[in-house]
Structure formats: structure tokens, C-alpha cells
Design a protein around this motif. Sequence first.
Motif, PDB file in Angstrom:
ATOM      1  N   ARG A   4     -10.166  15.331   2.964  1.00  0.00           N
ATOM      2  CA  ARG A   4     -10.538  13.734   2.592  1.00  0.00           C
ATOM      3  C   ARG A   4      -9.830  12.819   1.588  1.00  0.00           C
ATOM      4  NH1 ARG A   4     -16.291  11.558   2.455  1.00  0.00           N
ATOM      5  NH2 ARG A   4     -16.379  12.118   1.048  1.00  0.00           N
ATOM      6  N   VAL A   5     -10.437  13.968  -0.133  1.00  0.00           N
ATOM      7  CA  VAL A   5      -9.552  13.126  -0.941  1.00  0.00           C
ATOM      8  C   VAL A   5      -8.163  13.745  -0.844  1.00  0.00           C
ATOM      9  CG1 VAL A   5      -9.283  13.791  -2.883  1.00  0.00           C
ATOM     10  CG2 VAL A   5     -10.939  13.840  -2.232  1.00  0.00           C
TER      11      VAL A   5
ATOM     12  N   GLY B 196      -0.724   5.996   7.621  1.00  0.00           N
ATOM     13  CA  GLY B 196      -2.013   5.898   7.917  1.00  0.00           C
ATOM     14  C   GLY B 196      -1.438   4.141   8.506  1.00  0.00           C
TER      15      GLY B 196
ATOM     16  N   TYR C  38      -9.720  17.997   7.363  1.00  0.00           N
ATOM     17  CA  TYR C  38     -10.677  16.386   7.850  1.00  0.00           C
ATOM     18  C   TYR C  38      -9.408  15.966   8.939  1.00  0.00           C
ATOM     19  CZ  TYR C  38     -10.857  11.778   6.247  1.00  0.00           C
ATOM     20  OH  TYR C  38     -10.366  10.597   5.658  1.00  0.00           O
TER      21      TYR C  38
ATOM     22  N   ALA D 112       1.000   4.114  -3.634  1.00  0.00           N
ATOM     23  CA  ALA D 112       0.801   5.697  -2.758  1.00  0.00           C
ATOM     24  C   ALA D 112       1.102   5.967  -2.598  1.00  0.00           C
ATOM     25  CB  ALA D 112       0.528   5.401  -1.636  1.00  0.00           C
TER      26      ALA D 112
ATOM     27  N   GLN E 111       0.610  -1.470   0.170  1.00  0.00           N
ATOM     28  CA  GLN E 111       0.201   0.202  -0.469  1.00  0.00           C
ATOM     29  C   GLN E 111       0.874   1.314   0.307  1.00  0.00           C
ATOM     30  OE1 GLN E 111      -2.651   0.432   3.422  1.00  0.00           O
ATOM     31  NE2 GLN E 111      -3.464   2.092   2.152  1.00  0.00           N
TER      32      GLN E 111
ATOM     33  N   ALA F 244      -5.612  13.817   1.235  1.00  0.00           N
ATOM     34  CA  ALA F 244      -5.002  12.968   2.566  1.00  0.00           C
ATOM     35  C   ALA F 244      -4.727  11.373   2.204  1.00  0.00           C
ATOM     36  CB  ALA F 244      -6.243  12.721   4.297  1.00  0.00           C
ATOM     37  N   TYR F 245      -5.487  10.996   0.738  1.00  0.00           N
ATOM     38  CA  TYR F 245      -3.904   9.807   0.975  1.00  0.00           C
ATOM     39  C   TYR F 245      -3.580  10.127   0.297  1.00  0.00           C
ATOM     40  CZ  TYR F 245      -4.061   5.989  -2.587  1.00  0.00           C
ATOM     41  OH  TYR F 245      -3.647   4.824  -3.098  1.00  0.00           O
ATOM     42  N   THR F 246      -2.309  10.943   0.198  1.00  0.00           N
ATOM     43  CA  THR F 246      -1.481  11.180   0.051  1.00  0.00           C
ATOM     44  C   THR F 246      -0.528  10.904   1.205  1.00  0.00           C
ATOM     45  OG1 THR F 246      -0.737  13.691  -0.071  1.00  0.00           O
ATOM     46  CG2 THR F 246      -1.308  12.418  -1.946  1.00  0.00           C
ATOM     47  N   CYS F 247      -1.132  11.102   2.434  1.00  0.00           N
ATOM     48  CA  CYS F 247      -0.927  11.338   4.121  1.00  0.00           C
ATOM     49  C   CYS F 247      -0.561   9.667   4.461  1.00  0.00           C
ATOM     50  CB  CYS F 247      -1.259  11.786   4.745  1.00  0.00           C
ATOM     51  SG  CYS F 247      -1.705  13.418   4.168  1.00  0.00           S
ATOM     52  N   GLN F 248      -2.099   8.517   4.216  1.00  0.00           N
ATOM     53  CA  GLN F 248      -1.880   7.537   4.132  1.00  0.00           C
ATOM     54  C   GLN F 248      -1.047   6.473   4.533  1.00  0.00           C
ATOM     55  OE1 GLN F 248      -5.247   6.006   3.269  1.00  0.00           O
ATOM     56  NE2 GLN F 248      -6.770   7.443   3.598  1.00  0.00           N
ATOM     57  N   GLY F 249      -0.008   7.019   3.063  1.00  0.00           N
ATOM     58  CA  GLY F 249       1.411   5.795   2.965  1.00  0.00           C
ATOM     59  C   GLY F 249       2.063   5.878   4.257  1.00  0.00           C
TER      60      GLY F 249
END
Length: 128
Positions: free
Chosen positions: A53-54, A64, A123, A8, A4, A56-61
Amino acid sequence: MRPQPLAACLALAVLLPLGAAAQPAPAPAAPPAPAPAPVPAAATPTGSFDNGRVLAYTCQGCHGITGYKNAYPSYRVPKIGGQTQQYLTQALTEYRQGKRRHPTMQAQSMSFSEQEIADLAVYLSTVK
């Protein structure tokens, strides 16, 4: 390394240049207009939860992952979910200005506008 975070990072590496290329060319310079009346200091942008929220996807790498660890075994990634909007905005702004040093975070923050930083802060402050 988990798939994951790698996915990302790869997506980010591929999509960032495409986003920059998709921006329209600047319009030719217009003649200067008369100076407007003084305006009060600019207000801090109001964040959008949905856009945050959209983004923050890059932060999850990194942020998260269970246990808040990333590919750098000696670096503990801080928990950003549930932090205050003020803290998140300040941290991203300081990375962007070079006041905080971390190559990945500096690169990430440079890709965000002030509005996008406000969106992320709104978010992420709600995530537990």
C-alpha cells in the motif's frame, strides 16, 4: 496536466536519489566460507499488504487517474487495481528484465526489489 500526477512525479524524482544515497556502504569482502549444502530452488517472496500500500503511491500518478489516462494523450494507461497477483508480478518483472518496453515502467520496476514487487502485487490485487 493535473497537479497530483505532477507532484507524484516530482516527489519520485527527488526521493529516489535520496533513497539510493541513504543505503549503507557495502561491507569489506570476507574470506569465502565453505560451500553450504544444496538448497531447494528459491521460493517466490510472500508479499506484504501494508508495504504494498505504501509503495503503490508511486503507481497512482498514472494508474490512479479517473478514466486511466495520463499525461500522454495517445497512451491509455491500463487498470492495475484488481489484477491478479501473478499478472502484476509477471508484468513488473518483465519490465525490469526489458522484455516489456515502456520507459517509465522500466524505470519504476528497476527501483523495486523482488520483495517489493510481491508486496505491490498483493496490495494492488485487492484494489477495485
